[in-house]
Design an enzyme around this catalytic site. Structure first.
Site, PDB file in Angstrom:
ATOM      1  CB  CYS A 119      -3.848  10.420   0.962  1.00 46.71           C
ATOM      2  SG  CYS A 119      -2.651  10.298   2.282  1.00 46.71           S
ATOM      3  CG  HIS A 253      -7.173   7.415   1.572  1.00 47.05           C
ATOM      4  ND1 HIS A 253      -6.031   6.730   1.203  1.00 47.05           N
ATOM      5  CD2 HIS A 253      -6.794   8.288   2.532  1.00 47.05           C
ATOM      6  CE1 HIS A 253      -5.015   7.174   1.924  1.00 47.05           C
ATOM      7  NE2 HIS A 253      -5.446   8.113   2.742  1.00 47.05           N
ATOM      8  CG  ASN A 283      -2.849   6.832   4.911  1.00 47.44           C
ATOM      9  OD1 ASN A 283      -2.616   6.737   3.713  1.00 47.44           O
ATOM     10  ND2 ASN A 283      -3.393   7.908   5.448  1.00 47.44           N
TER      11      ASN A 283
END
Ligand SMILES: CC(C)(COP(=O)(O)OP(=O)(O)OC[C@H]1O[C@@H](n2cnc3c(N)ncnc32)[C@H](O)[C@@H]1OP(=O)(O)O)[C@@H](O)C(=O)NCCC(=O)NCCS
Length: 332
Positions: A119, A253, A283
């Site tokens: 990520c 994030h 996410n």
């Protein structure tokens, strides 16, 4: 790695995002696995996410994002000489997603490769592209970050299924007169890698491994995430001679609203400066930070001169922060 930029100043001159049409709500998920809307909202802040169609692959959702970023910068594909795509879900291992995108966009002069940093991929990718443009090796770079994690989730595993969604974003990086990237802090800890992993997805054999699915130790990742979100932000601010009070926009994030709240509170960043859209997208891995930047732009937060702090973390384990003084984005 921590570094303060010292070459040509480089900024973001175009930004584009794209998500699949299909919205998957928590209530729908609770018909697939033993979970509930209430549990998911309370533990993660996620209300819904976007899921790619069966026939949709990463480049299908990344392409509209890339085209929108180029349009905002007033450029065409042929103007790009460096294209990096951060993803853990390319259409296939090779040809790379970036080579396929470069071909479709007509970026025939571009170096193109994929970057694998979980990520954190988007932050790693903008660091590389900024360095290439700053040094003069590249004139105009296109950075794509995106994932279709729905394709590598175990749809019977409630501990991962509820967290992730699909989406992509892209930015154009070019030399700018003023402002631009101030520095980057990037790190990795392979020792913690098996807290968030995809065993059986590469050349290492795993007994009884059929299709490879994301496996995660949520509590360990939560502890790691809160630690690095704080530490990485503090380190990059100090290296660039700035303080938390100087930050105008915080783009973390989008993994879990509790991680974001915890990090922001410890750092001392007030709510009105934090961009949150995990409730709508879940996410989206490498798509998460550009999707959040796009929301910040829509809400008028990204004015020229604003100091923007982005921090990502994820599989690897990896983490990374970028500090940028925003410059105006507009077509020539
Ligand atoms: C995954 C996460 C939301 C779980 O929240 P948590 O508060 O730590 O919850 P726990 O793991 O302690 O589980 C609590 C209970 O809920 C259960 N549970 C887990 N997933 C569930 C779900 N989707 N629905 C309902 N219950 C669930 C657990 O089995 C556990 O039950 P038990 O107490 O009977 O054992 C949280 O740990 C997290 O966000 N971690 C970071 C994950 C992440 O961000 N990964 C990507 C990084 S890029």
């Amino acid at each position: 790695m921590i570094g303060v930029t010292n070459g040509r100043t480089v900024g973001i001159t175009g930004l584009g995002v794209h998500v699949p049409d299909r919205v998957l709500t928590n209530d729908e998920l609770s018909t697939l696995v033993d979970t509930s809307d209430e549990w998911i909202i309370e533990r993660t802040g996620i209300r819904e996410r976007r899921i790619a169609a069966d026939e949709e692959a990463l480049t299908d959702i990344a392409l509209p994002a890339a085209r929108a970023a180029l349009a905002q910068a007033g450029l065409e594909g042929k103007d790009i000489d460096y294209l990096v795509c951060a993803t853990v879900t390319p259409d296939m291992m090779f040809p790379t997603a970036s080579a396929l995108l470069a071909d479709t966009l007509g970026s025939t002069e571009a170096a193109a490769y994929d970057l694998l940093a979980g990520c954190t991929g988007f932050v790693y990718a903008i660091a590389q592209a900024a360095a290439m443009v700053s040094s003069g090796l590249s004139q105009r770079a296109l950075v794509v970050g995106g994932d279709v994690l729905s394709k590598i989730l175990d749809w019977t595993d409630r501990s991962t299924l509820v967290l992730f969604g699909d989406g992509a974003g892209a930015v154009v990086l070019e030399p700018v007169e003023q402002g631009g990237f101030l520095g980057f802090e990037l790190g990795a800890d392979g020792g913690g890698g098996e807290h968030l992993w995809l065993p059986g997805s590469g050349s290492r054999k795993f007994p009884d491994n059929g299709q490879a699915y994301v496996k995660m130790n949520g509590r360990e990742v939560f502890k790691f995430a809160t630690r690095v979100m704080i530490h990485s932000a503090e380190r990059i601010l100090e290296a660039c001679g700035r303080t938390v009070e100087d930050v105008d926009v915080y783009v973390p994030h989008q993994a879990n609203v509790r991680i974001i709240d915890y990090a922001a509170k410890k750092l001392g960043i007030p709510k009105e400066k934090i961009v949150i859209n995990v409730d709508r997208y879940g996410n989206t891995s490498s798509g998460s930070i550009p999707l959040a930047l796009a929301d910040a732009e829509r809400d008028g937060l990204l004015e020229t001169g604003k100091l923007v702090l982005m921090t990502g973390m994820g599989a690897g384990l990896t983490w990374g922060s970028a500090l940028i003084e925003w410059t105006e984005m507009r077509a020539r």
